[in-house]
Design a protein around this motif. Sequence first.
Motif, PDB file in Angstrom:
ATOM      1  N   THR A 255      39.489  67.247   5.694  1.00 59.32           N
ATOM      2  CA  THR A 255      40.846  66.727   5.547  1.00 59.32           C
ATOM      3  C   THR A 255      41.439  66.597   6.942  1.00 59.32           C
ATOM      4  O   THR A 255      41.567  67.580   7.670  1.00 59.32           O
ATOM      5  CB  THR A 255      41.710  67.670   4.685  1.00 59.32           C
ATOM      6  OG1 THR A 255      41.074  67.837   3.413  1.00 59.32           O
ATOM      7  CG2 THR A 255      43.092  67.100   4.476  1.00 59.32           C
ATOM      8  N   LEU A 256      41.812  65.376   7.309  1.00 55.35           N
ATOM      9  CA  LEU A 256      42.236  65.081   8.673  1.00 55.35           C
ATOM     10  C   LEU A 256      43.687  64.637   8.690  1.00 55.35           C
ATOM     11  O   LEU A 256      44.078  63.709   7.974  1.00 55.35           O
ATOM     12  CB  LEU A 256      41.346  63.987   9.264  1.00 55.35           C
ATOM     13  CG  LEU A 256      39.839  64.269   9.206  1.00 55.35           C
ATOM     14  CD1 LEU A 256      39.048  63.047   9.629  1.00 55.35           C
ATOM     15  CD2 LEU A 256      39.478  65.480  10.057  1.00 55.35           C
TER      16      LEU A 256
ATOM     17  N   LEU B 255      45.545  71.821  14.509  1.00 56.08           N
ATOM     18  CA  LEU B 255      45.597  72.668  15.703  1.00 56.08           C
ATOM     19  C   LEU B 255      46.032  74.091  15.359  1.00 56.08           C
ATOM     20  O   LEU B 255      46.921  74.300  14.531  1.00 56.08           O
ATOM     21  CB  LEU B 255      46.570  72.079  16.729  1.00 56.08           C
ATOM     22  CG  LEU B 255      46.022  71.035  17.700  1.00 56.08           C
ATOM     23  CD1 LEU B 255      47.105  70.646  18.682  1.00 56.08           C
ATOM     24  CD2 LEU B 255      44.811  71.555  18.450  1.00 56.08           C
ATOM     25  N   SER B 256      45.401  75.052  16.018  1.00 57.32           N
ATOM     26  CA  SER B 256      45.719  76.484  15.900  1.00 57.32           C
ATOM     27  C   SER B 256      45.280  77.081  14.569  1.00 57.32           C
ATOM     28  O   SER B 256      45.568  78.246  14.297  1.00 57.32           O
ATOM     29  CB  SER B 256      47.217  76.759  16.097  1.00 57.32           C
ATOM     30  OG  SER B 256      47.653  76.260  17.333  1.00 57.32           O
ATOM     31  N   LYS B 257      44.576  76.315  13.743  1.00 54.54           N
ATOM     32  CA  LYS B 257      44.148  76.826  12.445  1.00 54.54           C
ATOM     33  C   LYS B 257      42.860  77.633  12.566  1.00 54.54           C
ATOM     34  O   LYS B 257      42.033  77.416  13.460  1.00 54.54           O
ATOM     35  CB  LYS B 257      43.908  75.668  11.478  1.00 54.54           C
ATOM     36  CG  LYS B 257      45.166  74.947  11.021  1.00 54.54           C
ATOM     37  CD  LYS B 257      45.986  75.779  10.063  1.00 54.54           C
ATOM     38  CE  LYS B 257      47.095  74.927   9.454  1.00 54.54           C
ATOM     39  NZ  LYS B 257      47.957  75.675   8.560  1.00 54.54           N
ATOM     40  N   ASN B 258      42.689  78.568  11.630  1.00 56.79           N
ATOM     41  CA  ASN B 258      41.451  79.313  11.468  1.00 56.79           C
ATOM     42  C   ASN B 258      40.854  78.909  10.124  1.00 56.79           C
ATOM     43  O   ASN B 258      41.376  79.271   9.067  1.00 56.79           O
ATOM     44  CB  ASN B 258      41.707  80.822  11.499  1.00 56.79           C
ATOM     45  CG  ASN B 258      42.260  81.276  12.828  1.00 56.79           C
ATOM     46  OD1 ASN B 258      41.824  80.817  13.879  1.00 56.79           O
ATOM     47  ND2 ASN B 258      43.224  82.189  12.808  1.00 56.79           N
ATOM     48  N   TYR B 259      39.780  78.142  10.161  1.00 63.61           N
ATOM     49  CA  TYR B 259      39.161  77.638   8.944  1.00 63.61           C
ATOM     50  C   TYR B 259      37.815  78.306   8.705  1.00 63.61           C
ATOM     51  O   TYR B 259      37.179  78.813   9.631  1.00 63.61           O
ATOM     52  CB  TYR B 259      38.906  76.128   9.047  1.00 63.61           C
ATOM     53  CG  TYR B 259      40.144  75.257   9.067  1.00 63.61           C
ATOM     54  CD1 TYR B 259      41.056  75.272   8.014  1.00 63.61           C
ATOM     55  CD2 TYR B 259      40.384  74.391  10.122  1.00 63.61           C
ATOM     56  CE1 TYR B 259      42.175  74.446   8.016  1.00 63.61           C
ATOM     57  CE2 TYR B 259      41.487  73.563  10.143  1.00 63.61           C
ATOM     58  CZ  TYR B 259      42.389  73.593   9.092  1.00 63.61           C
ATOM     59  OH  TYR B 259      43.496  72.769   9.104  1.00 63.61           O
ATOM     60  N   ASP B 260      37.364  78.246   7.428  1.00 64.22           N
ATOM     61  CA  ASP B 260      35.965  78.557   7.175  1.00 64.22           C
ATOM     62  C   ASP B 260      35.171  77.259   7.281  1.00 64.22           C
ATOM     63  O   ASP B 260      35.719  76.206   7.627  1.00 64.22           O
ATOM     64  CB  ASP B 260      35.784  79.248   5.820  1.00 64.22           C
ATOM     65  CG  ASP B 260      36.004  78.307   4.635  1.00 64.22           C
ATOM     66  OD1 ASP B 260      36.395  77.136   4.849  1.00 64.22           O
ATOM     67  OD2 ASP B 260      35.799  78.746   3.489  1.00 64.22           O
ATOM     68  N   GLY B 261      33.883  77.297   6.990  1.00 65.69           N
ATOM     69  CA  GLY B 261      33.043  76.129   7.177  1.00 65.69           C
ATOM     70  C   GLY B 261      33.379  74.962   6.283  1.00 65.69           C
ATOM     71  O   GLY B 261      32.962  73.835   6.543  1.00 65.69           O
ATOM     72  N   LEU B 262      34.144  75.212   5.210  1.00 64.72           N
ATOM     73  CA  LEU B 262      34.535  74.151   4.293  1.00 64.72           C
ATOM     74  C   LEU B 262      35.971  73.712   4.528  1.00 64.72           C
ATOM     75  O   LEU B 262      36.551  73.007   3.723  1.00 64.72           O
ATOM     76  CB  LEU B 262      34.367  74.623   2.845  1.00 64.72           C
ATOM     77  CG  LEU B 262      32.981  75.182   2.498  1.00 64.72           C
ATOM     78  CD1 LEU B 262      32.960  75.711   1.077  1.00 64.72           C
ATOM     79  CD2 LEU B 262      31.913  74.128   2.691  1.00 64.72           C
ATOM     80  N   GLN B 263      36.549  74.149   5.635  1.00 64.48           N
ATOM     81  CA  GLN B 263      37.903  73.836   6.070  1.00 64.48           C
ATOM     82  C   GLN B 263      38.962  74.424   5.139  1.00 64.48           C
ATOM     83  O   GLN B 263      40.024  73.839   4.954  1.00 64.48           O
ATOM     84  CB  GLN B 263      38.111  72.322   6.214  1.00 64.48           C
ATOM     85  CG  GLN B 263      39.174  71.978   7.281  1.00 64.48           C
ATOM     86  CD  GLN B 263      39.565  70.520   7.289  1.00 64.48           C
ATOM     87  OE1 GLN B 263      39.023  69.711   6.540  1.00 64.48           O
ATOM     88  NE2 GLN B 263      40.524  70.161   8.127  1.00 64.48           N
TER      89      GLN B 263
ATOM     90  N   VAL C  22      49.328  53.788   3.248  1.00 62.65           N
ATOM     91  CA  VAL C  22      48.699  54.719   4.184  1.00 62.65           C
ATOM     92  C   VAL C  22      49.643  55.885   4.429  1.00 62.65           C
ATOM     93  O   VAL C  22      50.841  55.689   4.668  1.00 62.65           O
ATOM     94  CB  VAL C  22      48.368  54.022   5.521  1.00 62.65           C
ATOM     95  CG1 VAL C  22      47.798  55.018   6.516  1.00 62.65           C
ATOM     96  CG2 VAL C  22      47.386  52.879   5.299  1.00 62.65           C
ATOM     97  N   SER C  23      49.123  57.101   4.363  1.00 57.73           N
ATOM     98  CA  SER C  23      49.896  58.299   4.672  1.00 57.73           C
ATOM     99  C   SER C  23      49.408  58.896   5.983  1.00 57.73           C
ATOM    100  O   SER C  23      48.600  58.280   6.691  1.00 57.73           O
ATOM    101  CB  SER C  23      49.774  59.321   3.529  1.00 57.73           C
ATOM    102  OG  SER C  23      48.444  59.805   3.467  1.00 57.73           O
ATOM    103  N   MET C  24      49.850  60.102   6.312  1.00 58.45           N
ATOM    104  CA  MET C  24      49.431  60.748   7.569  1.00 58.45           C
ATOM    105  C   MET C  24      48.131  61.525   7.433  1.00 58.45           C
ATOM    106  O   MET C  24      47.644  62.085   8.411  1.00 58.45           O
ATOM    107  CB  MET C  24      50.534  61.685   8.069  1.00 58.45           C
ATOM    108  CG  MET C  24      51.735  60.969   8.631  1.00 58.45           C
ATOM    109  SD  MET C  24      52.829  62.095   9.529  1.00 58.45           S
ATOM    110  CE  MET C  24      54.050  62.461   8.290  1.00 58.45           C
ATOM    111  N   VAL C  25      47.553  61.575   6.241  1.00 61.01           N
ATOM    112  CA  VAL C  25      46.348  62.370   6.016  1.00 61.01           C
ATOM    113  C   VAL C  25      45.244  61.466   5.461  1.00 61.01           C
ATOM    114  O   VAL C  25      45.520  60.504   4.734  1.00 61.01           O
ATOM    115  CB  VAL C  25      46.640  63.546   5.050  1.00 61.01           C
ATOM    116  CG1 VAL C  25      47.044  63.053   3.677  1.00 61.01           C
ATOM    117  CG2 VAL C  25      45.468  64.501   4.959  1.00 61.01           C
ATOM    118  N   GLN C  26      44.014  61.753   5.823  1.00 65.90           N
ATOM    119  CA  GLN C  26      42.856  61.026   5.310  1.00 65.90           C
ATOM    120  C   GLN C  26      41.681  61.979   5.218  1.00 65.90           C
ATOM    121  O   GLN C  26      41.694  63.079   5.784  1.00 65.90           O
ATOM    122  CB  GLN C  26      42.512  59.838   6.205  1.00 65.90           C
ATOM    123  CG  GLN C  26      42.170  60.206   7.640  1.00 65.90           C
ATOM    124  CD  GLN C  26      41.685  59.015   8.443  1.00 65.90           C
ATOM    125  OE1 GLN C  26      40.762  58.327   8.042  1.00 65.90           O
ATOM    126  NE2 GLN C  26      42.327  58.761   9.580  1.00 65.90           N
TER     127      GLN C  26
END
Length: 587
Positions: free
Chosen positions: A77-78, A83-91, A187-191
Amino acid sequence: MNTKGKVAGVIANLVTVEVNGPVSQNEICYIKMSDVKLMAEVIRINGKNTYVQVFESTRGLKPGTEVDFTGHMLEATLGPGILSKNYDGLQHDLDKMDGVFLKKGDYTPALEDDKRWEFKPIAKIGDTVIAASWLGEVKEKWMPHKIMVPFKFKGSYTVKSIVEQGEYKINDTIAVLVDTENNEVSVSMVQKWPVKIPIKAYEKKPRPFKLMETGIRVIDSLIPIVEGGTGFIPGPFGTGKTVLQHSLSKQADADMIVVAACGERANEVVEIFAEFPELDDPRTGRKLMERTTIIANTSNMPVAAREASVYTAMTIAEYYRSMGLKILLLADSTSRWAQALREMSNRMEELPGPDAFPMDLPAIVSNFYARAGFVYLNNGKTGSVTFIGTVSPAGGNLKEPVTESTKKAARCFYALSQDRADSKRYPAIEAVDSYSKYLEYPEFQEYIKESISTDWVENILSAKNILVKGREAYEQINILGDDGVPLDYHQAFWKSELIDFIILQQDAFDDIDSSTSIERQQYMMNKVLDVYNTNFKFETFEEVNPYFKRIINVFKQMNYSEYKLEQFSKFENELQDIIQEKLMIVE
């Protein structure tokens, strides 16, 4: 209607599903286990039987359990908020999860749907746009985050409408586009974008070769990496990979850092979470975490999620590269990623390669490293992803398959030495065994001559040659004894120690010595080479050791002093006085 299926067999996190319709390679499905849904990815299709790797523990899973296929692949999810996030491998956002241990089926959204962002339009009504064209931007921390036409759009579009400057949520419509057949698309801000397919939002042009300054002398001076280049750091446990990665993150000339902790021990991943927020960013004067994203999977998490983490990290890096930014991607450790590939390959009973790794491991590693690079965007701007992975070979064996496969793909090889680490010579990169293939490129040599110095490449080769001669002299001294070799051997060894102590070694925790500009590196390299080329007069070998130790000590004080200020000049004068003491006068 999406395909459904039922579990037919379970081998750890490899699950066989009997399906009632078509499925695709890498398609995502959900296994309905009790009151949770387990996420899985299709990795092989054999008639009605589909093999999926589950990203969770499958303990308690039984044959006959229902499976729903989603019709789309594993996606990132883009949008603003990465920025500054801590994700696991599946975001999945780790900071939004409760408890000490991750709960089965606990999936959290990657971005914050309710947060408002100050949107500023870039495109205008009537503009013709294509995939990855910039429609506007929002401020993410201090970084201008570009809102783009989704990468999956094909062909050209016309901007029918675009919102005015103001605050909007990521799912709000910010523009309406019209394609060549008069169809309107919002179009939104996420893709979303599949993580295993490279984002190709750029034009194909000859790439320039620009030095990526890291501030680390042994890398910049002897084993340089270019912007958009690839490198890897193999080394046994305790050789300083983590500190080296921290130094690269802080000092490298990059706009954003993406860290993929794929399969490291839990305590090492916790150190990343604990230390990165505390690291000061010398580029911005703020905290380094403000331009960093961490993708974390520890060694006790399922191997499938570990395998996905590197792809998620690369996709995020490619996304920000499409904004015209310079991205540094660090992966620690790609050995754990390869082990995950080996584990799944073995469970599917594929023909094993060396050390039971998949036969196509070199191709998998090469395809991944090929996603890094310097690109020209469709609007003429440039962006880059520089990728440096670490490899943790068992027992420090640099001949094992993962290291050998990575050697074929990466252009820079930074070999960490256990002997250097044991003798506290950090960074513990063995400069003689390491290499940068970029030094062989005529384009890079021309860039170096124009931007740094006409004799810089020659100096690099000279310094490496000095180190080789010093190693040979040291071996002879060890075999024959101090008094069993000519004085020249002692001088050759201690002159090579000048390169080691002054250029190769660096204090990552000192405010001044932790990062060295190219100008300063060039100045110090010339100084050291001048000393090397100086003829000294010694009566006995006992004079050589203490004399060169005095020179090394003054050089080190210069490294700890502000460049070309009063203290630096004072030590420089002291160095000249010491050199005069043993200077051989040639008549």
